[in-house]
Design an enzyme around this catalytic site. Sequence first.
Site, PDB file in Angstrom:
ATOM      1  N   HIS A 151       0.854  -1.215   0.000  1.00  0.00           N
ATOM      2  CA  HIS A 151       0.000   0.000   0.000  1.00  0.00           C
ATOM      3  C   HIS A 151       0.883   1.257   0.000  1.00  0.00           C
ATOM      4  CE1 HIS A 151      -3.916   2.042   1.270  1.00  0.00           C
ATOM      5  NE2 HIS A 151      -3.028   3.007   1.123  1.00  0.00           N
ATOM      6  N   HIS A 177       1.407   5.480  -1.687  1.00  0.00           N
ATOM      7  CA  HIS A 177       1.007   6.636  -2.505  1.00  0.00           C
ATOM      8  C   HIS A 177       2.283   7.222  -3.082  1.00  0.00           C
ATOM      9  CE1 HIS A 177      -3.141   6.714  -0.919  1.00  0.00           C
ATOM     10  NE2 HIS A 177      -2.567   6.216   0.161  1.00  0.00           N
ATOM     11  N   LEU A 178       2.425   7.134  -4.410  1.00  0.00           N
ATOM     12  CA  LEU A 178       3.665   7.625  -5.029  1.00  0.00           C
ATOM     13  C   LEU A 178       3.485   8.994  -5.678  1.00  0.00           C
ATOM     14  CD1 LEU A 178       5.116   4.333  -6.565  1.00  0.00           C
ATOM     15  CD2 LEU A 178       5.725   5.440  -4.406  1.00  0.00           C
ATOM     16  N   ARG A 179       2.238   9.482  -5.724  1.00  0.00           N
ATOM     17  CA  ARG A 179       1.948  10.803  -6.317  1.00  0.00           C
ATOM     18  C   ARG A 179       2.370  10.869  -7.782  1.00  0.00           C
ATOM     19  NH1 ARG A 179      -1.250  10.928  -2.057  1.00  0.00           N
ATOM     20  NH2 ARG A 179      -0.371  11.853  -0.184  1.00  0.00           N
ATOM     21  N   ASN A 211      -5.276   7.334  -6.237  1.00  0.00           N
ATOM     22  CA  ASN A 211      -5.994   8.578  -5.896  1.00  0.00           C
ATOM     23  C   ASN A 211      -5.232   9.815  -6.352  1.00  0.00           C
ATOM     24  OD1 ASN A 211      -4.069   8.094  -3.838  1.00  0.00           O
ATOM     25  ND2 ASN A 211      -5.238   9.242  -2.321  1.00  0.00           N
ATOM     26  N   LYS A 261      -9.365  -0.303  -5.989  1.00  0.00           N
ATOM     27  CA  LYS A 261      -9.416   0.365  -4.698  1.00  0.00           C
ATOM     28  C   LYS A 261     -10.787   0.979  -4.466  1.00  0.00           C
ATOM     29  CE  LYS A 261      -8.103   2.212  -0.869  1.00  0.00           C
ATOM     30  NZ  LYS A 261      -6.890   2.795  -0.334  1.00  0.00           N
ATOM     31  N   HIS A 295     -10.612   1.131   1.669  1.00  0.00           N
ATOM     32  CA  HIS A 295     -10.446   2.154   2.712  1.00  0.00           C
ATOM     33  C   HIS A 295     -11.669   2.012   3.608  1.00  0.00           C
ATOM     34  CE1 HIS A 295      -8.960   6.059   4.361  1.00  0.00           C
ATOM     35  NE2 HIS A 295     -10.177   5.980   4.887  1.00  0.00           N
ATOM     36  N   HIS A 330      -4.700  -0.595   5.847  1.00  0.00           N
ATOM     37  CA  HIS A 330      -4.251   0.209   6.993  1.00  0.00           C
ATOM     38  C   HIS A 330      -5.199   0.108   8.187  1.00  0.00           C
ATOM     39  CE1 HIS A 330      -7.047   2.891   4.984  1.00  0.00           C
ATOM     40  NE2 HIS A 330      -6.180   3.254   4.076  1.00  0.00           N
ATOM     41  N   LEU A 365      -5.256   9.282   7.829  1.00  0.00           N
ATOM     42  CA  LEU A 365      -6.568   8.636   7.855  1.00  0.00           C
ATOM     43  C   LEU A 365      -6.420   7.179   7.452  1.00  0.00           C
ATOM     44  CD1 LEU A 365      -8.768  11.460   6.313  1.00  0.00           C
ATOM     45  CD2 LEU A 365      -8.847  10.608   8.663  1.00  0.00           C
ATOM     46  N   ASP A 403       1.326   2.562   3.612  1.00  0.00           N
ATOM     47  CA  ASP A 403       0.485   3.745   3.401  1.00  0.00           C
ATOM     48  C   ASP A 403       1.321   5.021   3.438  1.00  0.00           C
ATOM     49  OD1 ASP A 403      -1.814   5.121   2.781  1.00  0.00           O
ATOM     50  OD2 ASP A 403      -2.600   5.134   4.823  1.00  0.00           O
ATOM     51  N   HIS A 410       2.981  14.552   1.707  1.00  0.00           N
ATOM     52  CA  HIS A 410       2.397  15.871   1.389  1.00  0.00           C
ATOM     53  C   HIS A 410       3.472  16.897   1.704  1.00  0.00           C
ATOM     54  CE1 HIS A 410      -1.881  14.742   0.945  1.00  0.00           C
ATOM     55  NE2 HIS A 410      -1.642  13.849   1.898  1.00  0.00           N
ATOM     56  N   ALA A 460      -4.063  14.882   5.297  1.00  0.00           N
ATOM     57  CA  ALA A 460      -3.868  13.600   5.988  1.00  0.00           C
ATOM     58  C   ALA A 460      -2.804  12.796   5.259  1.00  0.00           C
ATOM     59  CB  ALA A 460      -5.175  12.829   6.010  1.00  0.00           C
TER      60      ALA A 460
HETATM   61  O1  DOR Z   1      -3.660   9.595   5.509  1.00  0.00           O
HETATM   62  C1  DOR Z   1      -3.991   9.284   4.379  1.00  0.00           C
HETATM   63  N1  DOR Z   1      -3.412   9.828   3.285  1.00  0.00           N
HETATM   64  N2  DOR Z   1      -4.963   8.384   4.224  1.00  0.00           N
HETATM   65  C2  DOR Z   1      -5.481   8.090   3.028  1.00  0.00           C
HETATM   66  O2  DOR Z   1      -6.362   7.289   2.966  1.00  0.00           O
HETATM   67  C3  DOR Z   1      -5.002   8.796   1.806  1.00  0.00           C
HETATM   68  C4  DOR Z   1      -3.650   9.317   1.980  1.00  0.00           C
HETATM   69  C5  DOR Z   1      -3.238  10.305   0.922  1.00  0.00           C
HETATM   70  O3  DOR Z   1      -3.428  10.035  -0.268  1.00  0.00           O
HETATM   71  O4  DOR Z   1      -2.666  11.342   1.289  1.00  0.00           O
HETATM   72 ZN    ZN Z   2      -3.483   5.005   1.554  1.00  0.00          ZN
END
Ligand code: DOR
Ligand code: ZN
Length: 349
Positions: free
Chosen positions: A15, A17-19, A43, A100, A137, A175, A220, A248, A252, A264
Amino acid sequence: MQTDTLTLRQPDDWHTHLRDGEMLRAVVGHTARQFARAIVMPNLRPPITTIAAARAYRERIQAAAGDSGFTPLMTAYLTDDIDADEIARGLEQGVFTACKLYPANATTNAEHGVTAIAKIHRVLARMQAIGMPLLVHGEVTDPDVDIFDREAVFIERVLNPLLRDFPALKVVLEHITTDDAVQFVAAAADNVAATITPHHLAISRNALFEGGLRPHLYCLPVLKRERHRLSLRHAATSGNPKFFLGTDTAPHARVGKESACGCAGIFNAPFALESYATVFEQENALPRLEGFASEYGARFYGLPLNTGKVRLRRTAQVVPERIAADSDDLVPFHAGQTLGWRFDGLVED
Ligand code: DOR
Ligand code: ZN
């Protein structure tokens, strides 16, 4: 006797997030350094809902990761009107590994998420038939439900009925943060599993408020009370193959975190394995780290185990306060703390 090095089959991160763009280029190396493969969350803005978008994103990730040998495993973002044929074709073509499910507005970029499970029944039936995993999620978005209860209420109101309707669907509850989730997954059939993050193992919600408000620990699902953390630690280190590694990591930029309405997400990729190793050692479970980090996830997804080995060394290392990224910087998980392990990289045979 204390071991000074720990050699493991190379792990995968189930899991991440690579942006995209500059941020992708800044963060992907941290994941690719430690993990052979990673499940990449869809996402983005706009979300990844088509084969073409997933292929193009996969190419951008591979270009940014260079020749590290890293394999991104792509996911499709479920919307109310997603096309079941597109998803099935994506799996067949080796582009999508899983789908997802974000309940609409549950988290970052979840505004295109699913508004009611009934809207995607056809898609779930198809996924069940072709053995495609659903990554969840697991939080309700009803504002009347207390934020600390949203995972437990999701299990009762959404996940239970979903599994009654699709008993053979492969589901990963992502998560997990509560004892309720641990108990639910442990009692479910073998087609239901869960990922656990480093941060939900390391800290409870007290850390969010220690000496002031700590925006870099906001994620989150939000951190829960201590008894839940202890239950997660027990599950992760128990050797039960239903529980496996998923960081996860969710970077940011610092300005987005240190804000009147902070984003988050915890950026834990740079020291992820060190963080997990610390927990396993504290629980006297270091011999079980390899199963959790490198075996159970691949088996659940029906993918081959990695053959490479990596080494962790028992050495104190101070986690930097900031890591340069994009035009801003990122604050990594454990910033300013000293960890007792260091990731040494791939072991040459
Ligand atoms: O804390 C989080 N950040 N929870 C998520 O479900 C998404 C993630 C994000 O993409 O920043
Ligand atoms: Zn996530």
